[in-house]
Design a protein around this motif. Sequence first.
Motif, PDB file in Angstrom:
ATOM      1  N   ASN A  97      31.575  37.510  54.821  1.00  0.00           N
ATOM      2  CA  ASN A  97      31.246  36.095  54.621  1.00  0.00           C
ATOM      3  C   ASN A  97      29.960  35.709  55.348  1.00  0.00           C
ATOM      4  OD1 ASN A  97      33.500  35.803  53.027  1.00  0.00           O
ATOM      5  ND2 ASN A  97      34.681  34.670  54.545  1.00  0.00           N
ATOM      6  N   ASP A  98      29.785  36.221  56.557  1.00  0.00           N
ATOM      7  CA  ASP A  98      28.539  35.962  57.289  1.00  0.00           C
ATOM      8  C   ASP A  98      27.337  36.515  56.530  1.00  0.00           C
ATOM      9  OD1 ASP A  98      29.698  34.659  59.574  1.00  0.00           O
ATOM     10  OD2 ASP A  98      30.317  36.633  60.317  1.00  0.00           O
ATOM     11  N   LEU A  99      27.493  37.701  55.964  1.00  0.00           N
ATOM     12  CA  LEU A  99      26.409  38.297  55.187  1.00  0.00           C
ATOM     13  C   LEU A  99      26.137  37.493  53.922  1.00  0.00           C
ATOM     14  CD1 LEU A  99      24.323  40.519  54.714  1.00  0.00           C
ATOM     15  CD2 LEU A  99      26.149  41.870  53.638  1.00  0.00           C
ATOM     16  N   VAL A 100      27.191  37.031  53.256  1.00  0.00           N
ATOM     17  CA  VAL A 100      27.014  36.237  52.038  1.00  0.00           C
ATOM     18  C   VAL A 100      26.198  34.987  52.336  1.00  0.00           C
ATOM     19  CG1 VAL A 100      28.228  34.799  50.342  1.00  0.00           C
ATOM     20  CG2 VAL A 100      29.056  37.113  50.849  1.00  0.00           C
ATOM     21  N   LEU A 102      35.129  30.353  49.785  1.00  0.00           N
ATOM     22  CA  LEU A 102      34.179  30.176  50.882  1.00  0.00           C
ATOM     23  C   LEU A 102      33.397  28.884  50.629  1.00  0.00           C
ATOM     24  CD1 LEU A 102      32.989  31.468  53.468  1.00  0.00           C
ATOM     25  CD2 LEU A 102      31.410  32.735  52.000  1.00  0.00           C
ATOM     26  N   PRO A 103      33.962  27.739  51.031  1.00  0.00           N
ATOM     27  CA  PRO A 103      33.340  26.440  50.718  1.00  0.00           C
ATOM     28  C   PRO A 103      31.906  26.292  51.216  1.00  0.00           C
ATOM     29  CG  PRO A 103      35.550  26.136  51.618  1.00  0.00           C
ATOM     30  CD  PRO A 103      35.214  27.593  51.743  1.00  0.00           C
ATOM     31  N   GLU A 104      31.520  27.031  52.242  1.00  0.00           N
ATOM     32  CA  GLU A 104      30.151  26.951  52.744  1.00  0.00           C
ATOM     33  C   GLU A 104      29.130  27.343  51.670  1.00  0.00           C
ATOM     34  OE1 GLU A 104      32.715  28.511  54.190  1.00  0.00           O
ATOM     35  OE2 GLU A 104      32.627  28.319  56.363  1.00  0.00           O
ATOM     36  N   VAL A 105      29.557  28.164  50.712  1.00  0.00           N
ATOM     37  CA  VAL A 105      28.687  28.567  49.612  1.00  0.00           C
ATOM     38  C   VAL A 105      28.265  27.335  48.814  1.00  0.00           C
ATOM     39  CG1 VAL A 105      28.642  29.824  47.406  1.00  0.00           C
ATOM     40  CG2 VAL A 105      29.531  30.930  49.459  1.00  0.00           C
TER      41      VAL A 105
END
Length: 190
Positions: free
Chosen positions: A58-61, A119-122
């Motif tokens: 997720n950090d990489l995404v 992943l709502p941050e996306v």
Amino acid sequence: MRTAGTHSEPQVPARERILLAAHALFYGNGIRATGIDRVIATAGVTKVTFYRHFPSKNDLVLAFLEYRHERWMAWFAQTLERYGGGVNALLPTLNEWFAAADFRGCAFINSVGELGDALPEVREVARRHKQDMTDAIAKLLPPSAMRERYARAVAVAVDGAVVHAQFGEADAALRALEIILEASWAQKGD
């Protein structure tokens, strides 16, 4: 293009190699279809090095999306300027992107489709990207009281054209976008 680490250029730092690998793999193949082991192998780093820079996928995404945003917005601004910087620059700029061998649509639309719920941050990164794109489009439009509204409408039309270009209908998408742009200019006295 020379590979990193040759005698004539300095070694590309590990974090940058990981981002470059993730960018190529995530954009080209999809995020869910790309495992961390493939990113690690492509970047030529160890798992320890990878996880030191990115504790999770997720950090990489999220880092990939930030990297893509900076890279794409810089390309968009430079290409618009190369085509004259006005509203007439939008269609040839998009045509150039759609014709690129590595065109796979909008990384932000694709990422929200893949991970928006998980992943709502996306979604937040994608919203910011779309706002920055809309702001760039607004700068192309003639001044008017409706400039911001037209920019939002054109940005939505651009996103539709991008999706149709992914279907292999780039020419039809650009022709439709041209009609929308012409209709907007007919209203510029508002």
